[in-house]
Design an enzyme around this catalytic site. Sequence first.
Site, short mmCIF file in Angstrom:
data_model
loop_
_atom_site.label_atom_id
_atom_site.label_comp_id
_atom_site.label_asym_id
_atom_site.label_seq_id
_atom_site.Cartn_x
_atom_site.Cartn_y
_atom_site.Cartn_z
N ASP A 184 16.24 2.80 9.06
CA ASP A 184 15.30 2.66 10.19
C ASP A 184 15.62 1.44 11.05
O ASP A 184 15.09 1.30 12.15
CB ASP A 184 13.88 2.54 9.66
CG ASP A 184 13.50 3.68 8.74
OD1 ASP A 184 12.65 3.48 7.85
OD2 ASP A 184 14.07 4.77 8.89
N GLY A 195 9.05 -3.02 2.95
CA GLY A 195 8.15 -3.03 1.79
C GLY A 195 8.72 -3.89 0.66
O GLY A 195 8.01 -4.65 0.01
N GLU A 234 10.66 10.63 14.28
CA GLU A 234 9.55 11.21 13.48
C GLU A 234 8.24 10.48 13.76
O GLU A 234 7.17 11.07 13.59
CB GLU A 234 9.88 11.14 11.99
CG GLU A 234 10.02 9.73 11.46
CD GLU A 234 10.38 9.67 9.98
OE1 GLU A 234 10.79 8.60 9.53
OE2 GLU A 234 10.26 10.70 9.30
N GLY A 293 13.24 7.31 10.91
CA GLY A 293 13.07 6.04 11.60
C GLY A 293 11.73 5.42 11.29
O GLY A 293 11.44 4.32 11.74
N ARG A 331 9.59 3.49 -4.92
CA ARG A 331 8.79 2.77 -3.91
C ARG A 331 7.62 2.03 -4.58
O ARG A 331 6.70 1.61 -3.92
CB ARG A 331 8.26 3.77 -2.87
CG ARG A 331 9.34 4.34 -1.96
CD ARG A 331 8.75 5.17 -0.84
NE ARG A 331 9.77 5.74 0.02
CZ ARG A 331 10.39 5.08 1.00
NH1 ARG A 331 10.07 3.83 1.23
NH2 ARG A 331 11.32 5.65 1.73
N ASP A 332 7.68 1.88 -5.90
CA ASP A 332 6.55 1.25 -6.62
C ASP A 332 6.47 -0.24 -6.35
O ASP A 332 7.49 -0.92 -6.30
CB ASP A 332 6.68 1.51 -8.13
CG ASP A 332 6.58 3.00 -8.43
OD1 ASP A 332 7.26 3.46 -9.36
OD2 ASP A 332 5.86 3.70 -7.69
O1 F6P Z 1 12.65 4.25 5.34
C1 F6P Z 1 13.59 5.21 5.25
C2 F6P Z 1 12.99 6.59 5.42
O2 F6P Z 1 13.98 7.53 5.29
C3 F6P Z 1 12.25 6.78 6.74
O3 F6P Z 1 13.10 7.04 7.81
C4 F6P Z 1 11.37 7.95 6.39
O4 F6P Z 1 10.24 7.93 7.20
C5 F6P Z 1 10.98 7.66 4.94
O5 F6P Z 1 11.98 6.81 4.44
C6 F6P Z 1 10.87 8.88 4.06
O6 F6P Z 1 10.32 8.45 2.87
P1 F6P Z 1 10.54 9.19 1.47
O7 F6P Z 1 11.92 8.92 1.04
O8 F6P Z 1 9.57 8.53 0.54
O9 F6P Z 1 10.25 10.61 1.67
#
Ligand code: F6P
Length: 382
Positions: free
Chosen positions: A135, A112, A230, A178, A74-75
């Site tokens: 999502d 993102g 969530e 989501g 996610r960088d």
């Molecule tokens: O964007 C996809 C997702 O799975 C969302 O549904 C969830 O809120 C988030 O990513 C979880 O993030 P991570 O993988 O960084 O824990």
Amino acid sequence: MSKMIGILTSGGDCPGLNAAIRGVGKALLGRYGMRVLGFRDGFRGMMENRTQVLDSQALSGILTLGGTILGTSRDKPWAMPVAGKQRDMTDVIVDNYRRNRLDALVCLGGGGTQKNAYHLMKQGLNVITLPKTIDNDVALTDVSFGFDTALGIATEAVDRLHSTAHSHHRILVLELMGNKAGWLALGAGIAGGADVILIPEIPYDVKKVASAILRRSHHGQGFSIVAVAEGAVSLQEAGKQALKSEGSKQKEDKQKEDKQKEDKPKEDKPKEAKPAKDRYALHQTGSSVQLAKQLEELTGLEARLTILGYLQRGGIPSAGDRLLATVLGTACADLIDKGEFGVMVAARGEVPLKDVVGKRKTVPLDHAWIESARSVHTCLGD
Ligand code: F6P
């Protein structure tokens, strides 16, 4: 010399990423005689110049493979954690684009990633993106790949909870992913026949949820399935959040004002990198735990919670996601051949990236799915 196209996957992984990589890669190699270079682990791998040649062998046998063969992160290019500090590594990434003599860069990701790609486009790179996320919240596309598979997994979970809820006369609360959009919970709730569906777009009144459950119980249906996104919040919580964001906006405006008064140049000292756990903690709000407890207290019925979590992102992509990812992938290759960049390949054709960034596609309150849920007497908490 044939053209060289870079490709990376960024953000949360999802089923269908490999099908998309295969679609883009096979069309570029086979149809347009171009070469394909994968970057490992998203923009971080592009910063560290960690590459993988994607030839026909590398692209073979990955259509039904979950996750991403390239890895992801996610960088962000401008806020990359490097040696414990958050640094702007945009220039390094641009250098590596030039160093690898790329003619274009394909980015597969959610909201993102669209923003990160647009940032690189503004540095003069030929960028093109594909919308992926479970999502389904990427703007300007009807659907993103990954959603259909997650919808199937979440719906199966709702189906399965019916038998144990019925046997034990219980309220079963199922928390679904989501992020800040309700597509997954709403879709799976309707498809699975949940009695209550709670989504971020409609802050819920827990008392109304409890009375809907009690009404069912009084009509002989001593069990209820509650599908909760969530990101869903209660009315009270929504009120607090609104106040908080108002407060931080005022603080921000004040700081801006003071800054203008000071007229001192901005010191861009690299900030401390945020430890990864913070992000995970963001999602573990515990609001579903609280919801289950409140419903138990308000109805006198036993309540149990299931958090489906990362099962929604794992495993083999559905036929629908493989189809969408392949079609978007080959369309992406066609656009590269035509020299069309600065776009996202959406389900109904390409759209300018500048129109996608910074927007989140949430469920409109007059959406057919919401109307349909109401028509089958599903409680939406309002
Ligand atoms: O964007 C996809 C997702 O799975 C969302 O549904 C969830 O809120 C988030 O990513 C979880 O993030 P991570 O993988 O960084 O824990």
